[in-house]
Design an enzyme around this catalytic site. Structure first.
Site, PDB file in Angstrom:
ATOM      1  N   GLY A   1      34.882 -27.744  60.500  1.00 11.21           N
ATOM      2  CA  GLY A   1      33.693 -27.514  59.694  1.00 11.21           C
ATOM      3  C   GLY A   1      33.659 -26.175  58.983  1.00 11.21           C
TER       4      GLY A   1
ATOM      5  N   ASP B   1      34.438 -23.468  56.285  1.00  9.01           N
ATOM      6  CA  ASP B   1      34.851 -23.572  54.893  1.00  9.01           C
ATOM      7  C   ASP B   1      35.858 -22.493  54.514  1.00  9.01           C
ATOM      8  OD1 ASP B   1      33.057 -25.713  54.450  1.00  9.01           O
ATOM      9  OD2 ASP B   1      31.409 -24.290  54.243  1.00  9.01           O
TER      10      ASP B   1
ATOM     11  N   HIS C   1      46.189  -8.397  42.532  1.00 10.60           N
ATOM     12  CA  HIS C   1      46.333  -9.571  41.658  1.00 10.60           C
ATOM     13  C   HIS C   1      45.255 -10.589  41.979  1.00 10.60           C
ATOM     14  CE1 HIS C   1      48.603 -10.628  45.281  1.00 10.60           C
ATOM     15  NE2 HIS C   1      48.421 -11.903  44.962  1.00 10.60           N
TER      16      HIS C   1
ATOM     17  N   HIS D   1      43.593 -12.496  47.854  1.00 11.04           N
ATOM     18  CA  HIS D   1      43.419 -11.074  47.546  1.00 11.04           C
ATOM     19  C   HIS D   1      42.070 -10.761  46.903  1.00 11.04           C
ATOM     20  CE1 HIS D   1      47.557  -9.732  48.528  1.00 11.04           C
ATOM     21  NE2 HIS D   1      47.742 -11.039  48.462  1.00 11.04           N
TER      22      HIS D   1
ATOM     23  N   ASP E   1      51.976  -8.438  46.241  1.00  8.42           N
ATOM     24  CA  ASP E   1      52.802  -9.635  46.426  1.00  8.42           C
ATOM     25  C   ASP E   1      53.847  -9.620  45.329  1.00  8.42           C
ATOM     26  OD1 ASP E   1      50.978 -10.255  48.358  1.00  8.42           O
ATOM     27  OD2 ASP E   1      50.517 -12.261  47.603  1.00  8.42           O
TER      28      ASP E   1
ATOM     29  N   ASP F   1      55.228  -6.790  51.293  1.00  9.54           N
ATOM     30  CA  ASP F   1      54.997  -8.242  51.388  1.00  9.54           C
ATOM     31  C   ASP F   1      56.009  -8.925  52.314  1.00  9.54           C
ATOM     32  OD1 ASP F   1      54.604 -10.932  50.823  1.00  9.54           O
ATOM     33  OD2 ASP F   1      55.132 -10.778  48.689  1.00  9.54           O
TER      34      ASP F   1
ATOM     35  N   SER G   1      59.473 -19.917  44.722  1.00  6.65           N
ATOM     36  CA  SER G   1      58.453 -19.082  45.366  1.00  6.65           C
ATOM     37  C   SER G   1      58.120 -17.875  44.512  1.00  6.65           C
ATOM     38  CB  SER G   1      58.988 -18.638  46.734  1.00  6.65           C
ATOM     39  OG  SER G   1      58.180 -17.607  47.249  1.00  6.65           O
ATOM     40  N   GLY G   2      56.947 -17.306  44.733  1.00  4.57           N
ATOM     41  CA  GLY G   2      56.548 -16.071  44.063  1.00  4.57           C
ATOM     42  C   GLY G   2      56.782 -14.842  44.924  1.00  4.57           C
ATOM     43  N   HIS G   3      57.402 -15.032  46.080  1.00  6.64           N
ATOM     44  CA  HIS G   3      57.558 -13.921  47.023  1.00  6.64           C
ATOM     45  C   HIS G   3      59.030 -13.569  47.246  1.00  6.64           C
ATOM     46  CE1 HIS G   3      53.321 -13.884  48.316  1.00  6.64           C
ATOM     47  NE2 HIS G   3      53.373 -15.197  48.125  1.00  6.64           N
TER      48      HIS G   3
END
Lengths: 552, 552
Positions: A46, A48, A71, A76, A161, A193, A364-366
Site C-alpha cells: 500500500g 506509494d 539531474h 534525485h 550519476d 555512483d 545503461s546510463g551508469h
C-alpha cells in the site's frame, strides 16, 4: 579559531537505491545535494513512495544555504516537494533539470514559493563555505552534472550519476578535461555512483543502439511502438530520428512521456523533423507502416500506455497483427513479473515484441567497473565513498578501489546513520542523525510503519473475520444470534459448514464462560482465540479475527 | 471401423510456466504425462500453490491407463498428490524420479495406495494404444527422459525438459542416436521444451562450471557455502567433488537439500568421497578453511537455510568475515527482490558473496535456440507444438521453426482450452476441456478465486475499518457510543482526530436518517458510504469499511 571540519551524511540512507540526498556541513552551513524518492518494494504493501527522513533538515532549516540538483531523475528530485514544503531555500539546477522540477512544483502548488536558480557547467556558485562548480557528465537523461565542491578542507567531487560515453547522442561527453584539472588540484574526497558496479567492463555507448533501431524499423511491416523511460530523452530522440529516416510520423502515448518531451522540446533538448509529429488521435489517418508511437510502460506499470494497449484498455490504439513493439529499457528488479505478463499479452494480440537484454535495444546510463576505476584513477582522491547503490554494489565498488591500491581505511562503505567527518587530522566515521525510511501512502506522510505493514501482510494472506455477539450477563445468555462477516478468507458459498461451525463455537465458548467472565474484553479474547484455532484447524489459514461482544 | 484419432491437451494450461500436465487420448484411452505445480506470482495473495485443473481427468478416471513422468522437478511431479488422491492409476518413472515421488506420496499418506513402476530408457511400455519408450535427456536433474510415444497414427515425441550437453557431469548425454532412429521412423508430432527459447546460441555445458568452482574454492580464505536448487544434483555433486579436492568436509543445511541428497545418494546418483560428509552440528570442530556447506536458499526464500543465515536466524552457522557464499543458480523471475536483499544482508555480515549471471557459477538446464533448432531438424516432425514455457517463449520457439522452413500451419501455439486433434486427415485445433488455474491455499484446494483475491488486494493496500453502533429506532437515538476498530489503515495514536471525526460522522449520519430508514442493511450501507468518503477525503486511502448496526 577552531579548525574547520566538513561532515558528509547520506540522508537518504546508504545502500539503498533511490531517494538520494546527501548533506554536506561545514561550520554552521548546510548544503543539500539532491532530494530523491524511491518506488517501494512489493512488500511495502500500500505504500506509494519512500522518501528520505528530512527531520534533521527541518530541525536545522535556518542553517541550509542551498539545494543543488545533479539531474532530473525521480531518485534525485522526486522528494523535493516533501522537503520544500517545510524548507524554503534556494535551489540550483541546470536548465532541463529545472524545467522538470518546475512541473513537479506546479503540481504541488509550490511554484513561485521557492527561489529557483539556473546553473551551467563551469559556473562557480558561492554558497558560504562551499564553492560549487558543476561539470557535465553523460547519463540516461540530458543536462546531468557532477559537482566539484571546494571547501576549507579541500576539494570534494560528487560524480553524480554518470557513465563515460565517448559517442553520446547528446552533444557533450563526460568532461574528462575538467576531471583531470580537478585531479591536479588535489581531491580529498570522491563520492561516486555505484549503480553499475556489478557490471564488468565498459557500459556500451548510446550510439551503439542506432544500428539495432534502424534494423527493427527497417523490418517492421506495420506500426512501430517504442516503449522507454519518459526521462530517457536521448532514447526518445533516437526513436524520433529513426522514425523520420524511415518515413514514419511520431505520436506520443502516456502522460509522463508527453510532459517530458514537451519540456525537453521547449528547452531544445529534443527536436522533431518537420511534419514528423502528429497527435495520437490522428494515427489512424496514416497507413501503419508510416506510424511510430513513443509510449510509457516499459516496466509493465499497469496504468501505463503500453500495459493498457496490451490488455485492450487504450483508447487510441488496439494492438494488431503487424505491430512491432520495442522495449528499449531494462527491467528494474522487482518489475519482472509485470513486464513479462505485458509482453505475453502483446504476443497474444498478434504483435511482434522485441525485448530483453540480448536484443540490443538498451544500454545503461551508469558507469561499469572499468569506468569506475577510471574515475578513481583519474581523480586519485585521498578518501573515497561509494554512493548511489544497494549495499552489495557499494561493497563491490569498494573492492574495485582496493584493486587499484586504495587502502581499506581510506574507502568508506557507510551504513544508515553514519556520517563521515573530514578534518585536518583525517577522515572518520561518526554517528550522524538517526534516519529511517519515510513512507508516503495516500496523502499522509510517515504514519505507515511496521505495525501497519505487518497487519496489511496478514490481511493480504488470509483476510479477516469479524464476529459479533450480544450477551446478557444478568440472564447468563446470548441475546439474538451471533453473526460473522468475513472478507478475503474463504469463499463463503462453498464454506457454509465452516461458518456454521464457527457460530456454534461462539455459542459454546460464550455459554461455558458466562459464569466466570464478566469483562467484555476478556470474553472477546477468548472468542478470538477459539475462532483462530478453529479456522486454522479446518483450513490451515490464519485470518485476522476481530471478536465483538456487546454486553446488553 | 472408425478412423483413429489422437488428441493432445495441455491440461496444465499453455503459455504458463510450471504445472505441466499433458493429456493424450486415443480411442477411449487416456495417457497422462507429468502432473506439475507452479509457485504463485506475488499478486496471488496468500496462495500457496497453483495446480492444473484435474476436473476432466477425475470425471474420466476409468479411461486413464497410466501416468508417465519425465523427471523429478516440482513443475512435473508437484501436483501428483492432488491428482492421485482422486485417481489411483499406475505411475511410471525412472529410479531417481520414482524415489523423489515416493517421498512426496509418503508425506501425503498416499504411498502404498498407488501402483509405482520403474522404467528405464529403452523400455517399451505397452499402455493400450500407446507404446511408450523413454529416452535419456540431459537436464538440471539426473535421470530425466523424453518420451517416444507410438500411436495408431504414428510416432509422437515429447522432448521432456532437455538440453544437449556433450560433456555433462552425469554419465550420459542426450541420446541423439535414439532421436536419429526415431526420425528415420518418421515423427508426426513433436512437443518440445520452450523454457530457454529466448536465449540465442547454445546453453553452456555443466562441465564449464568446474573451472569457476575450483577458482572460488582456491581463493576462499574461510568457509565456502554453496547455495543451489536442492534438485540440481549434478551441481551438488560438483560442489562435493570440488570441496573434497580442496580438503574440505561437506555439511548440508536445509530440509529439501538433506532429503534430496539422501535419496540421490541411496540410488547412486551422487556420492561423497570417504570422510567428506559431516553433520551440520560438527562444522565448528574443523577450521573454517576445511568446511564447505551446501545450502538451500538460492532464491532468497525467507525460511531457507541461506536466508536464515543472512538474517542471523540459523542455529548452526553465523556468517562471519572470511566466509564465501556462492550462489550457483539463476534468479527465477519474481524472486529478484528477496534474492538481492539476501545478498545485501550477507555482505553486511562481512561475507564475500559470488553471484550473478556473469560469475560463471550457473548454466541452464534447458536447450537454447540452436539446440531447439537441432531437435526440430533432427526429428523433422510433420507437426510441432512448443510446450513448457510462458506464452512469449512459445511464440519465439514457433518463429525458430518457421526459420527452419516449417509452414505456419504445421506449428501450433496452443492457448488455454485448446486441444490438438490428429487424424489421417491432418492436425487441427479443436475445443478441449475448459480449464482454469486451481489455487491451493492452506488445506483447501480450489476455493480461492477472483473475489477473494480482490478482497485480499484491497486489504493489503489500505486495511479495514469496522464500525459498530447500536440504535434504538423507537426512541430514535443511538444507544451507548459508536465504536471503531481498524487494522492496516492508519496509525491510530497519530490519527486520533480522524477517528474522532469518523465517530462524529456516524452520529450525524444515523441521526439524520433515523426518520426515513428502518432497515438495518440500508442504514449500514449509508454509514459505510459516508465513512468511505470521509476516509478518502482525509487520507486518499480506501480501506475496506464494514458498518455494523444493531437495532436494539
Amino acid at each position: 579559531m577552531t579548525e574547520p571540519t566538513v561532515r558528509v551524511t547520506p540522508l537518504g540512507g546508504v545502500g539503498e537505491i533511490g531517494k538520494n540526498c546527501t548533506v554536506l556541513e561545514c561550520d554552521d552551513t548546510i548544503l543539500v545535494i539532491d532530494a530523491g524518492l524511491e518506488f517501494p518494494d512489493a512488500d511495502l504493501l500500500g505504500v506509494d513512495l519512500v522518501i528520505p527522513d528530512f527531520t534533521y533538515l527541518i530541525e536545522n532549516k535556518e542553517r541550509i544555504r542551498a539545494i543543488v540538483i545533479t539531474h532530473g531523475h525521480e531518485d534525485h528530485v522526486g522528494a523535493l516537494p516533501f522537503l520544500l514544503r517545510d524548507v524554503q531555500v534556494p535551489l540550483y539546477a541546470t536548465p532541463l533539470t529545472r524545467g522538470l522540477i518546475e512541473g513537479k512544483l506546479r503540481r504541488h502548488h509550490l511554484l513561485g514559493k521557492i527561489e529557483l536558480n539556473t546553473m551551467a557547467p563551469g559556473d562557480e556558485l558561492d554558497l558560504g563555505p562551499f564553492q560549487v562548480t558543476p561539470f557535465h557528465v553523460n547519463h540516461s537523461i540530458p543536462d546531468a552534472v557532477g559537482l566539484a565542491i571546494r571547501t576549507p578542507l579541500g576539494l570534494i567531487v560528487h560524480s553524480g550519476d554518470f557513465k563515460i560515453d565517448h559517442t553520446p547522442l547528446e552533444s557533450k561527453t563526460t568532461d574528462l578535461g575538467v576531471l583531470a584539472r580537478l585531479s591536479a588540484e588535489g581531491v580529498i574526497l570522491l563520492l561516486s555512483d555505484s549503480t553499475n558496479a556489478e557490471s564488468p567492463g565498459y557500459t556500451a555507448s548510446e550510439s551503439q543502439l542506432l544500428g539495432t533501431f534502424q534494423s527493427v524499423f527497417a523490418n517492421a511491416p506495420g506500426r512501430v511502438i517504442v516503449a522507454t523511460f519518459a526521462s530517457l530523452l536521448s532514447r526518445v530522440q533516437l526513436a524520433i530520428k529513426t522514425a523520420a529516416q524511415f518515413g514514419r510520423r511520431v505520436a506520443i502515448a502516456g502522460r509522463s512521456m508527453e510532459e517530458n518531451t514537451a519540456i525537453a522540446e521547449k528547452l531544445g533538448f529534443i527536436s522533431f523533423p518537420p511534419e514528423t509529429r502528429i497527435p495520437l488521435h490522428r494515427i489512424n489517418e496514416f497507413p501503419p507502416e508510416e506510424i511510430c508511437v513513443l509510449a510509457t510502460g516499459s516496466q509493465g506499470e499497469p496504468n501505463s500506455a503500453l500495459a493498457r494497449m496490451a490488455s485492450g484498455r487504450f483508447r487510441h490504439i488496439s494492438i494488431q497483427e503487424g505491430d512491432t513493439i520495442m522495449l528499449s529499457s531494462k527491467a528494474i528488479p522487482g518489475n519482472e513479473t509485470q513486464i513479462y505478463r505485458n509482453i505475453d499479452n502483446l504476443f497474444r494480440r498478434g504483435a511482434n515484441v522485441v525485448y530483453g537484454t540480448k536484443a540490443g535495444l538498451h544500454v545503461s546510463g551508469h558507469a561499469a567497473q572499468e569506468e569506475l576505476k577510471m574515475m578513481l584513477n583519474l581523480l586519485r582522491p585521498l578518501y573515497s565513498v561509494p554512493v548511489q547503490g544497494e549495499y552489495r554494489m557499494l561493497q563491490v565498488h569498494a573492492r574495485l578501489a582496493y584493486e587499484l591500491g586504495f587502502e581499506h581505511e581510506d574507502v568508506f562503505v557507510m551504513g544508515n546513520g553514519d556520517c563521515l567527518e573530514l578534518s585536518t587530522a583525517g577522515a572518520t566515521l561518526i554517528d550522524g542523525p538517526e534516519i529511517e525510511d519515510v513512507f508516503v501512502d495516500g496523502s499522509l506522510v510517515g504514519d505507515v510503519g511496521n505495525t501497519i505493514l505487518r497487519d496489511r501482510a496478514a490481511l493480504s494472506r488470509d483476510g479477516f473475520v469479524v464476529e459479533r455477539v450480544s450477551v446478557d450477563p444478568e440472564m447468563g445468555e446470548i441475546v439474538g444470534e451471533p453473526s460473522i462477516i468475513s472478507q478475503g478468507f474463504v469463499y463463503v458459498p462453498e464454506s457454509g459448514d465452516l461458518i456454521e461451525e464457527a457460530l456454534e463455537a461462539i455459542h459454546r465458548i460464550v455459554e461455558s464462560h458466562l459464569d466466570d467472565i464478566d469483562d467484555v474484553e476478556q470474553m472477546e479474547n477468548i472468542i478470538k482465540q477459539g475462532l483462530e484455532k478453529l479456522f486454522h484447524k479446518e483450513t490451515r489459514r490464519r485470518p485476522v479475527v476481530i471478536a465483538m461482544v456487546t454486553w446488553v
